[in-house]
Design a protein around this motif. Structure first.
Motif, short mmCIF file in Angstrom:
data_model
loop_
_atom_site.label_atom_id
_atom_site.label_comp_id
_atom_site.label_asym_id
_atom_site.label_seq_id
_atom_site.Cartn_x
_atom_site.Cartn_y
_atom_site.Cartn_z
N ALA A 68 0.83 -1.20 0.00
CA ALA A 68 0.00 0.00 0.00
C ALA A 68 0.86 1.26 0.00
N SER A 69 1.95 1.24 0.76
CA SER A 69 2.82 2.41 0.85
C SER A 69 3.51 2.70 -0.48
N ARG A 70 3.73 1.68 -1.28
CA ARG A 70 4.40 1.85 -2.57
C ARG A 70 3.42 1.89 -3.74
N GLY A 71 2.15 2.05 -3.42
CA GLY A 71 1.17 2.27 -4.46
C GLY A 71 0.77 1.06 -5.26
N ARG A 72 0.95 -0.13 -4.72
CA ARG A 72 0.60 -1.35 -5.45
C ARG A 72 -0.78 -1.86 -5.05
N LEU A 73 -1.23 -1.49 -3.85
CA LEU A 73 -2.56 -1.84 -3.39
C LEU A 73 -3.22 -0.58 -2.83
N HIS A 74 -4.54 -0.58 -2.89
CA HIS A 74 -5.31 0.45 -2.18
C HIS A 74 -6.12 -0.26 -1.11
N LEU A 75 -5.87 0.11 0.15
CA LEU A 75 -6.57 -0.49 1.28
C LEU A 75 -7.59 0.52 1.78
N ALA A 76 -8.86 0.23 1.58
CA ALA A 76 -9.93 1.16 1.97
C ALA A 76 -10.37 0.89 3.39
N HIS A 77 -10.77 1.94 4.10
CA HIS A 77 -11.23 1.79 5.47
C HIS A 77 -12.54 1.01 5.55
N THR A 78 -13.20 0.84 4.41
CA THR A 78 -14.45 0.07 4.36
C THR A 78 -14.19 -1.44 4.38
N GLY A 79 -12.90 -1.84 4.35
CA GLY A 79 -12.58 -3.26 4.44
C GLY A 79 -12.34 -3.94 3.11
N TRP A 80 -12.07 -3.17 2.06
CA TRP A 80 -11.81 -3.73 0.73
C TRP A 80 -10.37 -3.43 0.31
N THR A 81 -9.77 -4.40 -0.39
CA THR A 81 -8.43 -4.23 -0.96
C THR A 81 -8.56 -4.24 -2.47
N THR A 82 -7.94 -3.26 -3.12
CA THR A 82 -7.99 -3.13 -4.57
C THR A 82 -6.57 -3.10 -5.12
N VAL A 83 -6.34 -3.87 -6.19
CA VAL A 83 -5.03 -3.90 -6.83
C VAL A 83 -4.87 -2.65 -7.69
N VAL A 84 -3.76 -1.94 -7.49
CA VAL A 84 -3.43 -0.76 -8.30
C VAL A 84 -2.37 -1.10 -9.32
N ASP A 85 -1.34 -1.81 -8.88
CA ASP A 85 -0.24 -2.24 -9.76
C ASP A 85 -0.19 -3.76 -9.72
N PRO A 86 -0.54 -4.44 -10.81
CA PRO A 86 -0.63 -5.90 -10.79
C PRO A 86 0.71 -6.63 -10.91
N ARG A 87 1.81 -5.91 -10.88
CA ARG A 87 3.11 -6.56 -11.01
C ARG A 87 3.74 -6.75 -9.63
N GLY A 88 3.88 -8.01 -9.23
CA GLY A 88 4.49 -8.29 -7.94
C GLY A 88 6.00 -8.27 -8.03
N ARG A 89 6.67 -7.66 -7.05
CA ARG A 89 8.13 -7.55 -7.05
C ARG A 89 8.80 -8.67 -6.27
N SER A 90 8.03 -9.50 -5.61
CA SER A 90 8.61 -10.61 -4.85
C SER A 90 7.60 -11.76 -4.85
N ARG A 91 8.05 -12.91 -4.35
CA ARG A 91 7.16 -14.07 -4.28
C ARG A 91 5.95 -13.75 -3.42
N LEU A 92 6.19 -13.06 -2.31
CA LEU A 92 5.09 -12.77 -1.41
C LEU A 92 4.12 -11.78 -2.04
N GLU A 93 4.60 -10.78 -2.73
CA GLU A 93 3.72 -9.83 -3.40
C GLU A 93 2.91 -10.53 -4.49
N ARG A 94 3.56 -11.41 -5.23
CA ARG A 94 2.83 -12.14 -6.28
C ARG A 94 1.76 -13.05 -5.66
N ALA A 95 2.07 -13.62 -4.50
CA ALA A 95 1.08 -14.45 -3.81
C ALA A 95 -0.11 -13.60 -3.36
N VAL A 96 0.16 -12.39 -2.87
CA VAL A 96 -0.93 -11.50 -2.45
C VAL A 96 -1.82 -11.16 -3.64
#
Length: 258
Positions: A68-96
């Protein structure tokens, strides 16, 4: 009549204490396998620090904060996660990103729950466990469970003792007999908890005793003056203390369990 209250108290106390004694044997076996392994052998990075400090859930929190801090996800206070940048930079990011799904949006709570059990996160714990730095996840959860069961057995014994005293006093005015007999499950559970405090308590955390030493060597994050510009400081704070360390109230609200 009060003997009817004594039986379940004794059964609960004995069974819970037996479980905890078995867990003590497991903890002793783990302690015997540990040795002075250098932390560099497994690479203690931010995610490893997060696992030792808070387990799989903390690793997921850190990953979401980082993305979220690097602009790859948007975390809304309503409880939803939205993908902003679909390119994962690590195994864990790609898993997310894969867990979020092709629609690019999902409930944050569901994402956290799924990622906490994801093989990529579990692999971090497995490496740390093999290095002797982390308590195996199954052992940690079972240890917490059996200690809770002994505490519940102690509470049950006290509640049933109160009921037995009330019944006995109303029946014949004798309170000494219930007190004497109920001292058995009370003393048993209390003594077992005291033993667990020494022998088992270190294994209720995700870090093993050696891992706890590694955590103590991590430079503690500043409590004041933490800004988004100091990313390393921010991520270390989240790894060590969870989302409460975030200076952004909106991001804290977005990661709050709904």
């Amino acid at each position: 009549m009060w003997l009817l209250f004594l039986l379940p108290a004794c059964v609960a106390a004995v069974l819970s204490c037996i479980r905890l004694v078995r867990m003590t044997a497991t903890a002793d076996a783990l302690a015997g396998q540990e040795g002075p392994r250098p932390p560099e052998a497994v690479g203690i990075g931010l995610y490893e620090t997060a696992y030792l400090a808070g387990g799989p859930d903390r690793v997921v929190e850190l990953a979401l904060v980082l993305m979220a801090s690097r602009g790859r996800l948007h975390l809304a206070h309503t409880g939803w996660t939205t993908v902003v940048d679909p390119r994962g930079r690590s195994r864990l990011e790609r898993a997310v990103l894969a867990t979020v799904g092709p629609e690019g949006q999902c409930r944050t709570g569901e994402l956290r729950e799924a990622m906490a059990a994801h093989p990529t996160v579990m692999e971090i714990g497995s490496r740390l466990s093999l290095a002797g730095l982390a308590t195996p996840a199954a052992v940690q959860r079972h240890t917490v469970l059996v200690i809770r069961q002994v505490r519940q057995a102690l509470l049950l014994s006290l509640v049933l003792l109160a009921a037995a005293l009330a019944t006995s006093v109303l029946a014949n005015g004798d309170a000494l007999a219930p007190l004497a007999w109920f001292s058995l499950p009370v003393v048993l559970t209390t003594g077992t908890l005291l033993m667990a405090r020494v022998d088992v308590h270190p294994y209720t955390g995700w870090a093993s005793p050696i891992g706890q030493e590694v955590l103590r060597e991590v430079r503690p994050p500043r409590q004041h003056g933490l800004t988004d510009d100091d990313e390393r400081e921010l991520f270390t704070a989240v790894a060590m203390n969870g989302t409460d360390a975030l200076p952004d109230a909106r991001l804290r609200a977005a990661l709050r369990r709904h």
